[in-house]
Enzyme design. Structure first.
Site, PDB file in Angstrom:
ATOM      1  N   THR A 154      80.866   6.910  74.591  1.00  0.00           N
ATOM      2  CA  THR A 154      79.457   8.116  75.723  1.00  0.00           C
ATOM      3  C   THR A 154      80.413   8.797  76.972  1.00  0.00           C
ATOM      4  OG1 THR A 154      77.629   6.495  74.271  1.00  0.00           O
ATOM      5  CG2 THR A 154      77.252   8.551  76.437  1.00  0.00           C
ATOM      6  N   GLY A 193      78.983   0.042  80.133  1.00  0.00           N
ATOM      7  CA  GLY A 193      79.318  -0.801  80.560  1.00  0.00           C
ATOM      8  C   GLY A 193      80.709  -1.858  81.058  1.00  0.00           C
ATOM      9  N   GLU A 437      73.380   3.140  72.240  1.00  0.00           N
ATOM     10  CA  GLU A 437      73.688   2.930  70.572  1.00  0.00           C
ATOM     11  C   GLU A 437      73.485   3.706  69.967  1.00  0.00           C
ATOM     12  OE1 GLU A 437      76.526   1.112  71.220  1.00  0.00           O
ATOM     13  OE2 GLU A 437      75.926   0.036  72.956  1.00  0.00           O
TER      14      GLU A 437
END
Length: 675
Positions: A154, A193, A437
Site C-alpha cells: 500500500t 505493519g 488487504e
C-alpha cells in the site's frame, strides 16, 4: 464442570462464584456444548490441542494482557515486541513448529496483540512467489529470525488498485541490479505493519521497468535496516505513521526509497523472471503476483472478522442475561434484557451469522488448498475463481461483522463504551478489516467482473466454475410457501436466495449490455452499473453462505442435539437475511407480501426458540476470560464487581491530578476568597 468453570474465569480476581442469572442459563442446554465446540474446532483432538496452546500461553506471565487498556502506544508496542521475542523461546520450549498442529492457534491465543505479524506474510510471499533457490536462501533466515520481514504494498496514493502503484524498480543490465524509487509523495509506502520501527527487510511491490518498458507490478526483497545496529540503510527513509484507531501495538510505518539497489536475484521469480540480458519471462497470469493477497484475505476472514464477532457475541449475550432493566410484567422484578424481543433481534441473528461465516470460511480454505495444489502443478485455471471468492467473501464477511460488532457494543448500553468491556477494541479492529488487504467496495467489484463474465458464459451454454453453475439454471416461477412453517424448509429459502442472486446478476448484466449497445463506452457503462453490481455480488455471496450452511447442517450427526440447534441457527440466518432485505425478494414478486409476513412470523418465532440456548451457544466458542479480556463478558458474569475492580487499576486514580495545582486550585480559591 467445576474444573471447566475455574479454567474459564480464573482471572487473578478475588471474585468467586457464578452470577445466578448466568448460571441458570447453562442448566438445560438443548445440545452438548462440548460437542459443538469440537465441531467448530474440526474434531475433539483439535479442541484438546487448542486448549493446551491457550493454557500454555495464558499461564506464562510474559503474555499477560492485564492492564493493557491503560497502556500508552509505546508501552503497547514494546509489550508486543517482548511477546513476539518470547514466543520464539516458548515455541522451542513447547516443541511447537511452524508446520505443527499447534501453530494456527497461537495467534488467537495471543488475541493478535503481538509484533512481527507481517513477518509471516513476508515469508508466505517468498514461499509462494519465490524460486526454489530464493526459498532455500530466505526462508531459513526468516524462520530463525536472523531478519525481520514485512510486506510493503500500500502507498499513500494507492491501496487496493495495485496496477496504479507508483514505486518503480528499473533493471540495470550493467550492474545486474534493480534500482528502486518512490518517485513522488503519493508513492511512499504507507501502513505496512512492523515497518515503522521493527523490520529489517520487506517485500516491496513496484512497477518493473526493463529497457524502458513497464511489465507491471512485481515483488522485490529489499533490506531497509542494518542487521548490525538497526540503522536505516542508505537511500531508505522510514518511520511510524502516527496515531490510529487501533493497532497501537503494531508499528504501522512508511517507507521512502531513493535509488536503492538490490541484486537481480531479489525479484521473486517463481513465475516471473528478468534474465541477465534483460529478457522478461513469465509463466501463467500476471495475477499470480497477487496470490499472497488471496491467501491473506482468506486467513483474515477467520482471525480478523469471525473470531472478533464471536467474542463480541459472547460478551453481549452474557451481559444481556446479567443486566436487568425495566419490567416485562407489572409487579415482577426487573427482567433480563435478553428476555426483551428487541434485544434478541439485535443479537441472536449475529450469533447465527458467526456460525454461518465460520462454516463458509472452512469452505473457502478448502477451495484455496485445492487451488494452491493446482498452482504448484503450474495449472492456473482456478486462479480467477479463487481471486473472486477471496475478494467477495472478504468484503461481505468483514462488512457484516463490522456492523454486527457495533450492534453488540450498542446492545450493552453505556458500559459497552468502556474500553474495559472489550468491545471498543473489537469494534475498531474489525472496522479496519473492511479496508486493508483490499478496500471492500473495490473487492466487491472485482468479484462482479468474474460474475458477469461467468453469467455471459453460462447464458451462451459454455462451462463455468462449479460455484456459479446456478447462473445457468434459472428457475422462473414463484415461491411455493403456503404458511410460515414452509419457510423453515431449507429448499424454500435457498431457492429464494438463488432467485434473488440470479435476478440481480442478470439485471446488472442486461443494463451493462444495453448501455454498451447504445454506444456508451465500456468503462463508462461499467461505472454506471457499479451500485447494482455490488448488490449482485452481495446477493451471490449471501446465497452461497446460506447454501453452504444448509449443506453443513445436513452432514451433521443427529446425536448430542447439535444438528437440531444448527438447523435453528441456519433458519435464523437465512430468514434474517430475507427480513432485512425485503426489497430484493419482493422486487419481481417471487415472494409475495403475504409470504413476507410468513417470513417475519417464522423469524420472530425462532428468536424465542434460540433465546433458550443463547448462552450455551456462545459458551461453545470456548473463549477463556483472559482471551476475551472483558469486564462484561467473563464466564462468571460478575459484571459490576469486575468493572469496579478493574477501574481501580487506572493509573489516574493513584497519580497526582496535574490539573489541580495549575487550574482547579486557582479557580476554586478565587471563589473561596469571596466567600
Amino acid at each position: 464442570m467445576a474444573l471447566l468453570e475455574t479454567r474459564k474465569y480464573s482471572q487473578g480476581s478475588a471474585l468467586s462464584g457464578v452470577n445466578p442469572d448466568l448460571a441458570s442459563e447453562r442448566q438445560t442446554p438443548s445440545f452438548s456444548v462440548e460437542k459443538l465446540t469440537a465441531l467448530l474446532d474440526g474434531g475433539e483432538e483439535n479442541t484438546r490441542i487448542r486448549r493446551a496452546v491457550v493454557e500454555a500461553i495464558e499461564n506464562d506471565p510474559v503474555f499477560s494482557r492485564e492492564n493493557q487498556y491503560f497502556q500508552s502506544q509505546n508501552e503497547k508496542y514494546e509489550a508486543a515486541v517482548r511477546k513476539a521475542v518470547h514466543l520464539q523461546k516458548k515455541m522451542h520450549e513447547m516443541g511447537w513448529t511452524e508446520n505443527g498442529p499447534e501453530f494456527k492457534y497461537i495467534y488467537s491465543a495471543l488475541s493478535g496483540e503481538i509484533a512481527f505479524l507481517l513477518h509471516s506474510v513476508f515469508m508466505r510471499s517468498i514461499s509462494m512467489l519465490g524460486s526454489d533457490k530464493q526459498v532455500a536462501k530466505w526462508i531459513p533466515l526468516a524462520t530463525q529470525y536472523q531478519l525481520i520481514g514485512c510486506y510493503a504494498q500500500t502507498e499513500l496514493g494507492h491501496g487496493t488498485y495495485l496496477q496504479g502503484l507508483e514505486t518503480t524498480a528499473v533493471f540495470d543490465v550493467a550492474t545486474q541490479e534493480f534500482i528502486l524509487n518512490t518517485p513522488k509523495i503519493s508513492a511512499i509506502k504507507w501502513w505496512p505493519g512492523d515497518m515503522g520501527r521493527s523490520a529489517t527487510h520487506t517485500v516491496v511491490f513496484a512497477q518493473l521497468y526493463v529497457q524502458g518498458k513497464c511489465y507491471g507490478v512485481h515483488p522485490f526483497i529489499v533490506q531497509i535496516r542494518s542487521l548490525w545496529d538497526h540503522s536505516l540503510c542508505p537511500g531508505v527513509t522510514a518511520g511510524d505513521i502516527g496515531p490510529r484507531m487501533n493497532f497501537e501495538h503494531t508499528d504501522n510505518g512508511y517507507l521512502m526509497l531513493q535509488n536503492v539497489r538490490v541484486p537481480r536475484e531479489n525479484m521473486l521469480s517463481k513465475f516471473c523472471e528478468v534474465q541477465p540480458d534483460g529478457t522478461y519471462v513469465r509463466q501463467g497470469s500476471q495475477q499470480i503476483n497477487y496470490f499472497t493477497m488471496t491467501a491473506v484475505r482468506i486467513t483474515l476472514i477467520s482471525y480478523e472478522a469471525v473470531i472478533p464477532l464471536m467474542k463480541a457475541c459472547t460478551i453481549a449475550i452474557r451481559y444481556s442475561v446479567v443486566r436487568r432493566q425495566s419490567k416485562l410484567k407489572p409487579g415482577e422484578e426487573e427482567a433480563k434484557i435478553l428476555d426483551f424481543q428487541t434485544q434478541q433481534e439485535k443479537l441472536l441473528p449475529h450469533v447465527a451469522a458467526a456460525y454461518a461465516f465460520h462454516f463458509i470460511n472452512d469452505y473457502l480454505q478448502d477451495l484455496f488448498n485445492r487451488g494452491y495444489e493446482e498452482i504448484q502443478r503450474e495449472n492456473f485455471d482456478m486462479l480467477p475463481e479463487l481471486h473472486a471468492f477471496s475478494s467477495g467473501f472478504k468484503a461481505m464477511v468483514t462488512q457484516h461483522c463490522a456492523s454486527a460488532v457495533k450492534v453488540c457494543l450498542l446492545a450493552c448500553g453505556g458500559h459497552g463504551y468502556s474500553l474495559l468491556s472489550g468491545l471498543p477494541s473489537l469494534c475498531t479492529k474489525i472496522l479496519a478489516s473492511c479496508i486493508y488487504e483490499g478496500e471492500n467496495t473495490i473487492l466487491f467489484l472485482q468479484t462482479a467482473r468474474f460474475l458477469i463474465k461467468c453469467f455471459m458464459a453460462a447464458s451462451a451454454g459454455h462451462p463455468v466454475p462449479p460455484s456459479v453453475t446456478y447462473l445457468a439454471a434459472v428457475k422462473p416461477g414463484k415461491c411455493p410457501a403456503k404458511n410460515k412453517l414452509d419457510f423453515l424448509s431449507p429448499d424454500i429459502y435457498t431457492n429464494a436466495y438463488q432467485h434473488a442472486a440470479v435476478r440481480l446478476i442478470s439485471s446488472a448484466a442486461a443494463k451493462l449490455q444495453d448501455l454498451i449497445q447504445s454506444g456508451v463506452k465500456k468503462h463508462d457503462a461499467w461505472n454506471e452499473c457499479t451500485v447494482q453490481l455490488v448488490q449482485a455480488v452481495k446477493a451471490h455471496c449471501h446465497y452461497l453462505t446460506v447454501k453452504n450452511f444448509v449443506e453443513t447442517v445436513e452432514r451433521l450427526e443427529t446425536k448430542g442435539g447439535i444438528q437440531r440447534i444448527m438447523k435453528h441457527l441456519c433458519d435464523l440466518f437465512a430468514l434474517h437475511g430475507i427480513f432485512s432485505n425485503t426489497g430484493a425478494f419482493l422486487h419481481d414478486g417471487y415472494i409475495s407480501g403475504a409470504q413476507m409476513d410468513m417470513v417475519t412470523a417464522s423469524y420472530l418465532d425462532l428468536l424465542a426458540v434460540i433465546r433458550k440456548d443463547a448462552v450455551p451457544l456462545v459458551d461453545a466458542f470456548d473463549f477463556t476470560d483472559k482471551t476475551l479480556n472483558s469486564a462484561l463478558g467473563s464466564y462468571d458474569g460478575q459484571v459490576y464487581q469486575r468493572l469496579y475492580e478493574w477501574a481501580q487499576k487506572s493509573p489516574t486514580n493513584t497519580q497526582m491530578n496535574p490539573a489541580y495545582e495549575r487550574y482547579l486550585k486557582p479557580l476554586l480559591h478565587k471563589k473561596l476568597a469571596k466567600l
